[in-house]
Write an enzyme that holds these catalytic residues in place. Sequence first.
Site, PDB file in Angstrom:
ATOM      1  N   VAL A  24      18.650  -8.347   2.487  1.00 38.64           N
ATOM      2  CA  VAL A  24      18.475  -8.724   3.904  1.00 38.64           C
ATOM      3  C   VAL A  24      17.745 -10.059   4.086  1.00 38.64           C
ATOM      4  O   VAL A  24      17.644 -10.553   5.200  1.00 38.64           O
ATOM      5  CB  VAL A  24      17.757  -7.616   4.717  1.00 38.64           C
ATOM      6  CG1 VAL A  24      18.564  -6.336   4.746  1.00 38.64           C
ATOM      7  CG2 VAL A  24      16.319  -7.388   4.231  1.00 38.64           C
TER       8      VAL A  24
ATOM      9  N   TYR B 156       1.577  -7.683   5.853  1.00 33.12           N
ATOM     10  CA  TYR B 156       2.407  -6.517   6.180  1.00 33.12           C
ATOM     11  C   TYR B 156       2.193  -6.102   7.639  1.00 33.12           C
ATOM     12  O   TYR B 156       3.155  -5.901   8.391  1.00 33.12           O
ATOM     13  CB  TYR B 156       2.065  -5.365   5.231  1.00 33.12           C
ATOM     14  CG  TYR B 156       2.859  -4.101   5.477  1.00 33.12           C
ATOM     15  CD1 TYR B 156       4.189  -4.006   5.063  1.00 33.12           C
ATOM     16  CD2 TYR B 156       2.291  -3.000   6.112  1.00 33.12           C
ATOM     17  CE1 TYR B 156       4.926  -2.848   5.288  1.00 33.12           C
ATOM     18  CE2 TYR B 156       3.021  -1.840   6.344  1.00 33.12           C
ATOM     19  CZ  TYR B 156       4.341  -1.766   5.921  1.00 33.12           C
ATOM     20  OH  TYR B 156       5.075  -0.627   6.151  1.00 33.12           O
TER      21      TYR B 156
HETATM   22  N1  LIG Z   1       6.419   5.141   3.656  1.00 33.94           N
HETATM   23  C1  LIG Z   1       5.514   4.822   4.548  1.00 33.94           C
HETATM   24  O1  LIG Z   1       4.361   5.289   4.507  1.00 33.94           O
HETATM   25  C2  LIG Z   1       5.847   3.879   5.669  1.00 33.94           C
HETATM   26  C3  LIG Z   1       4.959   3.786   6.741  1.00 33.94           C
HETATM   27  C4  LIG Z   1       5.249   2.918   7.788  1.00 33.94           C
HETATM   28  C5  LIG Z   1       6.391   2.155   7.753  1.00 33.94           C
HETATM   29  N2  LIG Z   1       7.242   2.244   6.690  1.00 33.94           N
HETATM   30  C6  LIG Z   1       8.437   1.406   6.716  1.00 33.94           C
HETATM   31  O2  LIG Z   1       9.581   2.216   6.548  1.00 33.94           O
HETATM   32  C7  LIG Z   1      10.643   1.441   6.003  1.00 33.94           C
HETATM   33  C8  LIG Z   1      11.267   2.226   4.863  1.00 33.94           C
HETATM   34  O3  LIG Z   1      10.312   2.344   3.831  1.00 33.94           O
HETATM   35  P1  LIG Z   1      10.237   3.589   2.839  1.00 33.94           P
HETATM   36  O4  LIG Z   1       8.881   4.141   2.934  1.00 33.94           O
HETATM   37  O5  LIG Z   1      11.409   4.454   3.036  1.00 33.94           O
HETATM   38  O6  LIG Z   1      10.307   2.800   1.455  1.00 33.94           O
HETATM   39  P2  LIG Z   1      11.318   2.890   0.227  1.00 33.94           P
HETATM   40  O7  LIG Z   1      10.769   1.931  -0.757  1.00 33.94           O
HETATM   41  O8  LIG Z   1      11.546   4.298  -0.164  1.00 33.94           O
HETATM   42  O9  LIG Z   1      12.682   2.311   0.857  1.00 33.94           O
HETATM   43  C9  LIG Z   1      12.815   0.967   1.192  1.00 33.94           C
HETATM   44  C10 LIG Z   1      14.215   0.525   0.815  1.00 33.94           C
HETATM   45  O10 LIG Z   1      14.372  -0.845   1.242  1.00 33.94           O
HETATM   46  C11 LIG Z   1      15.115  -1.510   0.244  1.00 33.94           C
HETATM   47  N3  LIG Z   1      14.871  -2.947   0.293  1.00 33.94           N
HETATM   48  C12 LIG Z   1      13.713  -3.629   0.023  1.00 33.94           C
HETATM   49  N4  LIG Z   1      13.917  -4.952   0.114  1.00 33.94           N
HETATM   50  C13 LIG Z   1      15.210  -5.126   0.480  1.00 33.94           C
HETATM   51  C14 LIG Z   1      16.021  -6.260   0.715  1.00 33.94           C
HETATM   52  N5  LIG Z   1      15.536  -7.504   0.595  1.00 33.94           N
HETATM   53  N6  LIG Z   1      17.313  -6.075   1.090  1.00 33.94           N
HETATM   54  C15 LIG Z   1      17.831  -4.827   1.193  1.00 33.94           C
HETATM   55  N7  LIG Z   1      17.123  -3.704   0.960  1.00 33.94           N
HETATM   56  C16 LIG Z   1      15.826  -3.862   0.596  1.00 33.94           C
HETATM   57  C17 LIG Z   1      14.610  -0.914  -1.072  1.00 33.94           C
HETATM   58  O11 LIG Z   1      15.530  -1.160  -2.139  1.00 33.94           O
HETATM   59  C18 LIG Z   1      14.482   0.558  -0.710  1.00 33.94           C
HETATM   60  O12 LIG Z   1      15.667   1.266  -0.969  1.00 33.94           O
HETATM   61  C19 LIG Z   1      10.011   0.107   5.586  1.00 33.94           C
HETATM   62  O13 LIG Z   1      10.319  -0.866   6.566  1.00 33.94           O
HETATM   63  C20 LIG Z   1       8.526   0.403   5.582  1.00 33.94           C
HETATM   64  O14 LIG Z   1       7.760  -0.735   5.817  1.00 33.94           O
HETATM   65  C21 LIG Z   1       7.011   3.093   5.651  1.00 33.94           C
END
Ligand SMILES: NC(=O)c1ccc[n+]([C@@H]2O[C@H](COP(=O)([O-])OP(=O)(O)OC[C@H]3O[C@@H](n4cnc5c(N)ncnc54)[C@H](O)[C@@H]3O)[C@@H](O)[C@H]2O)c1
Length: 262
Positions: free
Chosen positions: A61, A168
């Site tokens: 992305v 972040y």
């Molecule tokens: N897990 C938490 O505690 C939490 C809390 C708040 C927000 N979030 C947000 O939720 C969203 C999902 O995170 P998650 O916890 O499921 O993490 P995760 O690491 O399980 O999933 C994130 C996915 O994004 C993909 N990704 C990363 N960089 C990318 C790129 N440049 N192009 C395409 N894909 C890419 C990764 O390969 C991975 O599959 C994120 O935006 C994260 O910031 C997560």
Amino acid sequence: MKIQDRTFIISGGASGLGKSSAIEIIKAGGYVSVLDLSDEEDGKQLEKELGPSAKFFHCNVTETESIAKAVQGTVDWVKQTGKPLGGVIPGAGIGLPAAILNCKGQALNMDDVDFVLSVNFRGVIDLVRQAAVHIAKVDPEGPDGERGVVILVSSSSAFDGQYGQVAYAATKGAVASMALPMSRDLAAWGIRVVAIAPSLFNTNLTAGMSDRVRKAIEDTFVFPNRAGNPPDFSILVKHIIENPMLNGAVIRLDGASRLSKL
Ligand SMILES: NC(=O)c1ccc[n+]([C@@H]2O[C@H](COP(=O)([O-])OP(=O)(O)OC[C@H]3O[C@@H](n4cnc5c(N)ncnc54)[C@H](O)[C@@H]3O)[C@@H](O)[C@H]2O)c1
């Protein structure tokens, strides 16, 4: 909006919150186009796991051309399935914790800042704008004439960012700030925009956290006293798609947690 027989684009859909959203949408009769960094082999494996209502597209992305290819691939797939686009969930995100000045007095590395911005901020806007072009062409549905939904993924760190989260938290604050103006921009096209701001969820993103940090964050959850699990997130995704009155909002999903400084 009905999920059944509509197609949703999910970036970061190969893992965690994105993957759980894909599973929930498929369970409700929808189709998902998963955009992620995984290679073709892992992508095929994911398609096998999710079933025939899922299609994987390798996508970074941070690159406009890569998004364009994946979005065009999705549009071509939709022509084959006959299941029109219904929305986009730009969930791809990275953490990269670093303080503005670390314990050795060294300043935050700007390459790290640019990298977080390119995935969590630029990557979100770029995917939404490219997907919206196609969602805007879908036949409107129901009495409200809805065409689609954008579900942004912010974070509780948008409001109470912790030590080491300057970059972040800033990206997630930006995502929260986008929800209202984006909903205003897209209203004329029958597209709603809602942001979810989760606190700590058990995914790969947080798997490397030390027990001390995890416990400290979990202690901030008022009720239930635990981190969220991906299905807690994806049932909200399903509701947002289905409830036409949710628009321009940022929904905290955090068991009343307010993050401490750590
Ligand atoms: N897990 C938490 O505690 C939490 C809390 C708040 C927000 N979030 C947000 O939720 C969203 C999902 O995170 P998650 O916890 O499921 O993490 P995760 O690491 O399980 O999933 C994130 C996915 O994004 C993909 N990704 C990363 N960089 C990318 C790129 N440049 N192009 C395409 N894909 C890419 C990764 O390969 C991975 O599959 C994120 O935006 C994260 O910031 C997560």
